[in-house]
Design a protein around this motif. Sequence first.
Motif, PDB file in Angstrom:
ATOM      1  N   PRO A  54      -2.814  -3.291 -37.850  1.00  0.00           N
ATOM      2  CA  PRO A  54      -1.999  -4.469 -38.178  1.00  0.00           C
ATOM      3  C   PRO A  54      -1.039  -4.163 -39.336  1.00  0.00           C
ATOM      4  O   PRO A  54      -1.380  -3.430 -40.260  1.00  0.00           O
ATOM      5  N   ALA A  55       0.141  -4.727 -39.267  1.00  0.00           N
ATOM      6  CA  ALA A  55       1.088  -4.613 -40.381  1.00  0.00           C
ATOM      7  C   ALA A  55       0.505  -5.376 -41.573  1.00  0.00           C
ATOM      8  O   ALA A  55      -0.370  -6.223 -41.399  1.00  0.00           O
ATOM      9  N   PRO A  56       0.982  -5.089 -42.777  1.00  0.00           N
ATOM     10  CA  PRO A  56       0.471  -5.818 -43.951  1.00  0.00           C
ATOM     11  C   PRO A  56       0.546  -7.331 -43.750  1.00  0.00           C
ATOM     12  O   PRO A  56       1.529  -7.857 -43.231  1.00  0.00           O
ATOM     13  N   ARG A  57      -0.532  -8.009 -44.100  1.00  0.00           N
ATOM     14  CA  ARG A  57      -0.659  -9.468 -44.034  1.00  0.00           C
ATOM     15  C   ARG A  57      -0.655 -10.037 -42.614  1.00  0.00           C
ATOM     16  O   ARG A  57      -0.459 -11.234 -42.428  1.00  0.00           O
ATOM     17  N   VAL A  58      -0.844  -9.192 -41.609  1.00  0.00           N
ATOM     18  CA  VAL A  58      -0.955  -9.681 -40.234  1.00  0.00           C
ATOM     19  C   VAL A  58      -2.431  -9.654 -39.846  1.00  0.00           C
ATOM     20  O   VAL A  58      -3.071  -8.608 -39.921  1.00  0.00           O
ATOM     21  N   PRO A  59      -2.985 -10.797 -39.453  1.00  0.00           N
ATOM     22  CA  PRO A  59      -4.400 -10.834 -39.077  1.00  0.00           C
ATOM     23  C   PRO A  59      -4.668 -10.024 -37.801  1.00  0.00           C
ATOM     24  O   PRO A  59      -3.836  -9.987 -36.891  1.00  0.00           O
ATOM     25  N   ALA A  60      -5.837  -9.413 -37.751  1.00  0.00           N
ATOM     26  CA  ALA A  60      -6.230  -8.616 -36.585  1.00  0.00           C
ATOM     27  C   ALA A  60      -6.151  -9.447 -35.307  1.00  0.00           C
ATOM     28  O   ALA A  60      -5.736  -8.951 -34.254  1.00  0.00           O
ATOM     29  N   ARG A  61      -6.526 -10.705 -35.384  1.00  0.00           N
ATOM     30  CA  ARG A  61      -6.500 -11.570 -34.196  1.00  0.00           C
ATOM     31  C   ARG A  61      -5.095 -11.677 -33.613  1.00  0.00           C
ATOM     32  O   ARG A  61      -4.903 -11.707 -32.396  1.00  0.00           O
ATOM     33  N   ARG A  62      -4.105 -11.719 -34.457  1.00  0.00           N
ATOM     34  CA  ARG A  62      -2.704 -11.799 -33.992  1.00  0.00           C
ATOM     35  C   ARG A  62      -2.306 -10.526 -33.254  1.00  0.00           C
ATOM     36  O   ARG A  62      -1.630 -10.560 -32.231  1.00  0.00           O
ATOM     37  N   VAL A  63      -2.748  -9.379 -33.777  1.00  0.00           N
ATOM     38  CA  VAL A  63      -2.472  -8.103 -33.109  1.00  0.00           C
ATOM     39  C   VAL A  63      -3.173  -8.066 -31.752  1.00  0.00           C
ATOM     40  O   VAL A  63      -2.582  -7.671 -30.743  1.00  0.00           O
ATOM     41  N   GLU A  64      -4.425  -8.499 -31.713  1.00  0.00           N
ATOM     42  CA  GLU A  64      -5.173  -8.499 -30.456  1.00  0.00           C
ATOM     43  C   GLU A  64      -4.544  -9.438 -29.429  1.00  0.00           C
ATOM     44  O   GLU A  64      -4.468  -9.103 -28.245  1.00  0.00           O
ATOM     45  N   ASP A  65      -4.074 -10.585 -29.869  1.00  0.00           N
ATOM     46  CA  ASP A  65      -3.383 -11.505 -28.960  1.00  0.00           C
ATOM     47  C   ASP A  65      -2.108 -10.871 -28.409  1.00  0.00           C
ATOM     48  O   ASP A  65      -1.813 -10.966 -27.213  1.00  0.00           O
ATOM     49  N   GLY A  66      -1.338 -10.245 -29.289  1.00  0.00           N
ATOM     50  CA  GLY A  66      -0.103  -9.581 -28.857  1.00  0.00           C
ATOM     51  C   GLY A  66      -0.388  -8.465 -27.873  1.00  0.00           C
ATOM     52  O   GLY A  66       0.253  -8.371 -26.808  1.00  0.00           O
ATOM     53  N   LEU A  67      -1.351  -7.631 -28.193  1.00  0.00           N
ATOM     54  CA  LEU A  67      -1.709  -6.525 -27.316  1.00  0.00           C
ATOM     55  C   LEU A  67      -2.142  -7.047 -25.948  1.00  0.00           C
ATOM     56  O   LEU A  67      -1.710  -6.543 -24.904  1.00  0.00           O
TER      57      LEU A  67
END
Length: 138
Positions: A54-67
């Motif tokens: 994840p980029a700085p200050r981006v929650p893991a959940r947001r990355v997982e949703d995007g992926l």
Amino acid sequence: MNVPVNEIESRIKPLVDALNATGLVRTFSSCEGHYGLDEQTLVDRNHAYVRFVPAPRVPARRVEDGLGQWLITYKKKHGLMPVRVIGYVLLTPIDDDIDRTYVIELHPFNRFDPADRKRSDTDWAVERLVTVISYRDV
């Protein structure tokens, strides 16, 4: 092809750039895939990949949703052939902690295809995945 450690292989670079441009992730490792018999090593090189966090200050959940959205959109538009695109979280034990890395892999569907066919299929899939990532609102 030997690429210096700090350079990105040209065929995977568009995908690396598209991922970083989302603002969701920071990539740190990639491979464009190496399909020739002379390019094989003990490590399986018959697929392309990009690893990221994840980029700085981006929650893991947001990355997982995007992926997840990128993978679903790619599959709906392009299916599993000629390249199967998968994503996952790689958990690696580091001392007393677990390191979480996100991975996108591109696997040519037919492992018996000639190297030049697998290369062109992978290049095709990279282009389409870049389009999905670049134009998908996540």
